[in-house]
Design a protein around this motif. Structure first.
Motif, short mmCIF file in Angstrom:
data_model
loop_
_atom_site.label_atom_id
_atom_site.label_comp_id
_atom_site.label_asym_id
_atom_site.label_seq_id
_atom_site.Cartn_x
_atom_site.Cartn_y
_atom_site.Cartn_z
N PRO A 107 0.84 -1.22 0.42
CA PRO A 107 0.12 -0.29 0.14
C PRO A 107 0.35 1.15 -0.17
CG PRO A 107 0.49 -1.17 2.11
CD PRO A 107 0.80 -1.39 0.94
N THR A 108 -0.28 1.78 -0.63
CA THR A 108 1.09 3.93 -0.99
C THR A 108 0.09 4.26 0.29
OG1 THR A 108 -0.32 4.40 -2.26
CG2 THR A 108 2.37 3.21 -2.35
N THR A 109 -0.29 5.59 0.27
CA THR A 109 -1.06 6.76 1.21
C THR A 109 -2.20 7.10 0.09
OG1 THR A 109 0.51 7.89 2.30
CG2 THR A 109 -1.21 9.01 2.01
N GLU A 110 -1.74 6.52 -0.93
CA GLU A 110 -2.79 6.82 -2.17
C GLU A 110 -3.81 5.58 -2.12
OE1 GLU A 110 -3.80 7.68 -7.17
OE2 GLU A 110 -1.40 7.69 -5.89
N SER A 111 -3.33 4.44 -2.14
CA SER A 111 -3.91 3.61 -1.98
C SER A 111 -4.81 3.10 -0.77
CB SER A 111 -3.06 2.32 -2.35
OG SER A 111 -1.62 2.19 -1.64
N MET A 112 -4.23 3.17 -0.01
CA MET A 112 -5.13 3.25 0.84
C MET A 112 -6.07 4.15 1.35
SD MET A 112 -4.96 2.29 4.74
CE MET A 112 -6.29 1.61 4.44
N ARG A 113 -6.18 4.80 0.75
CA ARG A 113 -7.07 6.42 0.20
C ARG A 113 -8.23 4.79 -0.02
NH1 ARG A 113 -7.63 12.29 -0.29
NH2 ARG A 113 -8.90 12.10 1.74
N GLY A 114 -7.77 5.16 -1.44
CA GLY A 114 -8.15 4.57 -2.31
C GLY A 114 -9.87 3.01 -1.67
N TRP A 115 -8.78 2.30 -0.90
CA TRP A 115 -9.74 1.68 -0.59
C TRP A 115 -10.33 1.99 0.71
CZ3 TRP A 115 -10.64 -3.44 -2.15
CH2 TRP A 115 -9.59 -3.57 -3.08
N ALA A 116 -10.14 2.70 2.16
CA ALA A 116 -11.34 3.05 2.26
C ALA A 116 -12.64 4.16 1.29
CB ALA A 116 -10.56 4.68 2.92
N LEU A 117 -12.44 4.19 0.44
CA LEU A 117 -13.81 5.08 0.13
C LEU A 117 -13.79 4.06 -1.12
CD1 LEU A 117 -14.98 7.20 -1.32
CD2 LEU A 117 -13.17 7.24 -3.22
N ILE A 134 -24.91 3.17 9.36
CA ILE A 134 -24.85 4.13 9.16
C ILE A 134 -23.86 4.32 9.82
CG2 ILE A 134 -25.83 6.58 9.86
CD1 ILE A 134 -27.16 5.02 7.11
N ALA A 135 -23.98 3.89 11.17
CA ALA A 135 -22.49 3.82 11.78
C ALA A 135 -21.19 3.52 11.04
CB ALA A 135 -22.38 3.40 13.02
N LEU A 136 -21.25 2.47 10.28
CA LEU A 136 -20.43 1.90 9.60
C LEU A 136 -19.63 2.69 8.86
CD1 LEU A 136 -21.07 -2.07 9.42
CD2 LEU A 136 -18.46 -1.26 10.32
N ILE A 137 -20.70 3.38 7.91
CA ILE A 137 -20.08 3.69 7.14
C ILE A 137 -19.19 5.57 7.56
CG2 ILE A 137 -21.28 5.97 5.31
CD1 ILE A 137 -23.66 4.50 4.28
N ALA A 138 -20.04 5.77 8.10
CA ALA A 138 -18.77 6.65 9.27
C ALA A 138 -17.94 6.75 9.89
CB ALA A 138 -19.31 7.36 10.79
N ALA A 139 -17.19 5.81 9.69
CA ALA A 139 -16.10 4.84 10.65
C ALA A 139 -15.60 4.65 8.83
CB ALA A 139 -15.81 3.41 10.97
N CYS A 140 -15.80 4.13 7.76
CA CYS A 140 -14.63 4.28 6.94
C CYS A 140 -14.34 5.37 6.44
CB CYS A 140 -15.97 3.24 5.72
SG CYS A 140 -16.02 1.79 6.10
N TRP A 141 -15.50 6.84 6.22
CA TRP A 141 -15.23 7.58 6.13
C TRP A 141 -14.66 8.60 7.08
CZ3 TRP A 141 -15.96 10.45 1.55
CH2 TRP A 141 -15.93 12.00 2.16
N ILE A 200 -23.26 10.94 4.40
CA ILE A 200 -21.68 10.69 3.70
C ILE A 200 -21.76 12.35 3.18
CG2 ILE A 200 -20.56 9.87 2.13
CD1 ILE A 200 -21.81 7.75 1.71
N ALA A 201 -22.53 13.49 2.97
CA ALA A 201 -22.09 14.44 1.94
C ALA A 201 -22.11 15.54 3.15
CB ALA A 201 -23.28 14.99 1.44
N THR A 202 -22.27 15.20 4.76
CA THR A 202 -22.38 15.93 6.05
C THR A 202 -20.99 15.59 6.94
OG1 THR A 202 -24.76 15.38 5.83
CG2 THR A 202 -22.95 15.97 8.44
N LEU A 203 -20.75 14.22 6.87
CA LEU A 203 -19.03 13.75 6.94
C LEU A 203 -18.14 14.39 5.70
CD1 LEU A 203 -20.17 10.07 7.40
CD2 LEU A 203 -19.59 11.70 9.15
N ARG A 204 -18.43 14.17 5.25
CA ARG A 204 -17.26 15.44 4.21
C ARG A 204 -17.02 16.49 4.58
NH1 ARG A 204 -17.55 17.23 -1.91
NH2 ARG A 204 -15.77 17.57 -2.37
N VAL A 205 -18.21 17.43 5.08
CA VAL A 205 -18.30 18.47 5.00
C VAL A 205 -17.29 18.87 6.77
CG1 VAL A 205 -20.16 20.54 6.24
CG2 VAL A 205 -19.95 19.63 4.66
#
Length: 333
Positions: free
Chosen positions: A26-36, A158-165, A303-308
């Motif tokens: 993994p790289t930082t970029e691929s780590m973010r990719g898997w999280a997304l 919903i909680a899992l989505i928050a953890a993933c974000w 998801i949009a709220t978490l992004r904000v």
């Protein structure tokens, strides 16, 4: 054989293959990719779970962990429609995809150099939460789609989505102290907005658990007045939209960073689209298709709220000196 001795095609000539096995190198970029990817698949299974309910397929597989009393996979059964059985079993199969992505996040966090413990802790929440979801799904079936168990099933997603974000956001930051990038009161407003959206989701499950789409004729409903809970839900929507507009205005007048302003604008647009869907389904007597679209909209609002809220702060690398400015001062986690 040691884990490090395992060889995977991380240098394959095909770009798709390299991405699929990027969790091993993994790289930082691929780590973010898997999280997304984890955000996407968890949102996806939340929406397909709603599709199971609105199509009346909640008991398409009437037992758990088996689909039928004598088989783990769908087989012809005189009392069960093959379509509803396929819909419900298909949703069960998606759990394995979500679990696979969750494990990819864990392996990526473990093999990332240097290893970052905050990322590993966030990544471990995924397989743990998914296993809990699978077991709770069995309770949903065994309780004949009791609205309480169905509601908890959605809220855990919903909680899992928050953890993933959170994993996605943190993997793009350093591990230094939290540093806000907007005024302190604006960040507080963002926290209030998150709390309001959580209350909105709770009100939404009350409406869903009281409404007509139970998932099966055998399922019970909350003993509540549907008009009252729908009005309560609408009132909270007005509050959330008002807070969102206030946040967007505050970010604009204080010339906050563009990512935060853009995230707030996207949230407003998603909320307005969700409002159109909500009123349309209300005046059309809650058609099943629009209920499914409304659940998709609810997930996107979350998801949009978490992004904000994650755009209102950042973290510097531990080796970087803190930056002192009127709008970028250390803040407590």
């Amino acid at each position: 054989m040691k884990l490090d001795d395992v060889k995977l095609p991380t240098n394959h000539s095909n770009a798709l293959v390299r991405r699929l096995f990027s969790f091993w190198a993994p790289t930082t970029e691929s780590m973010r990719g898997w999280a997304l990817a984890a955000v996407v698949v968890n949102a996806g299974i939340t929406v397909t779970g709603a599709a199971v309910r609105v199509t009346g397929s909640g008991l398409g597989c009437p037992t758990w962990p088996r689909c039928t009393p004598d088989s783990f996979v769908p087989i012809a059964h005189p009392e069960i429609s093959p379509v509803t059985m396929a819909v419900e079993f298909g949703n069960r199969l998606l759990t394995f995809l979500v679990l696979a992505v969750g494990f990819a996040c864990v392996v990526s966090a473990m093999r990332l150099a240097p290893r970052r413990r905050p990322l590993l802790r966030l990544a471990l929440l995924q397989p743990a939460g998914i296993v809990f979801q699978a077991l709770w799904g069995g309770l949903v079936v065994r309780s004949l789609l009791n609205p309480f168990t169905v509601s908890v099933h959605f809220l855990v997603s919903i909680a899992l989505i928050a953890a993933c974000w959170a994993l996605y956001a943190r993997s793009g930051e350093g591990d230094g102290p939290v540093r806000r990038v907007t005024h302190r009161d604006i960040r507080r407003l963002g926290h209030v907005l998150v709390a309001a959206v959580v209350v909105l989701l709770l009100a939404g499950v009350l409406v869903t658990g009281t409404g007509p789409h139970s998932g099966d004729a055998l399922a019970s409903r909350f003993d509540l007045d549907i008009e009252s809970v729908a009005r309560l839900h609408a009132d909270i929507v007005y509050l959330v939209v008002g807070l969102s507009f206030a946040l967007m205005f505050a970010l604009h007048v204080t010339d906050s960073p563009r990512p935060a302003r853009r995230a707030a604008l996207v949230l407003i647009l998603v909320e307005l689209a969700q409002g159109v869907i909500g009123y349309t389904q209300y005046f059309l007597a809650v058609p099943a298709f629009l209920v499914g679209v409304h659940v998709l909209g609810s997930t996107l609002v979350w998801i949009a709220t978490l992004r904000v809220v994650t755009s209102l702060r950042t973290r510097d690398p531990l080796t970087a000196p803190a930056v002192a400015s009127p709008t970028e001062t250390p803040a407590k986690v």
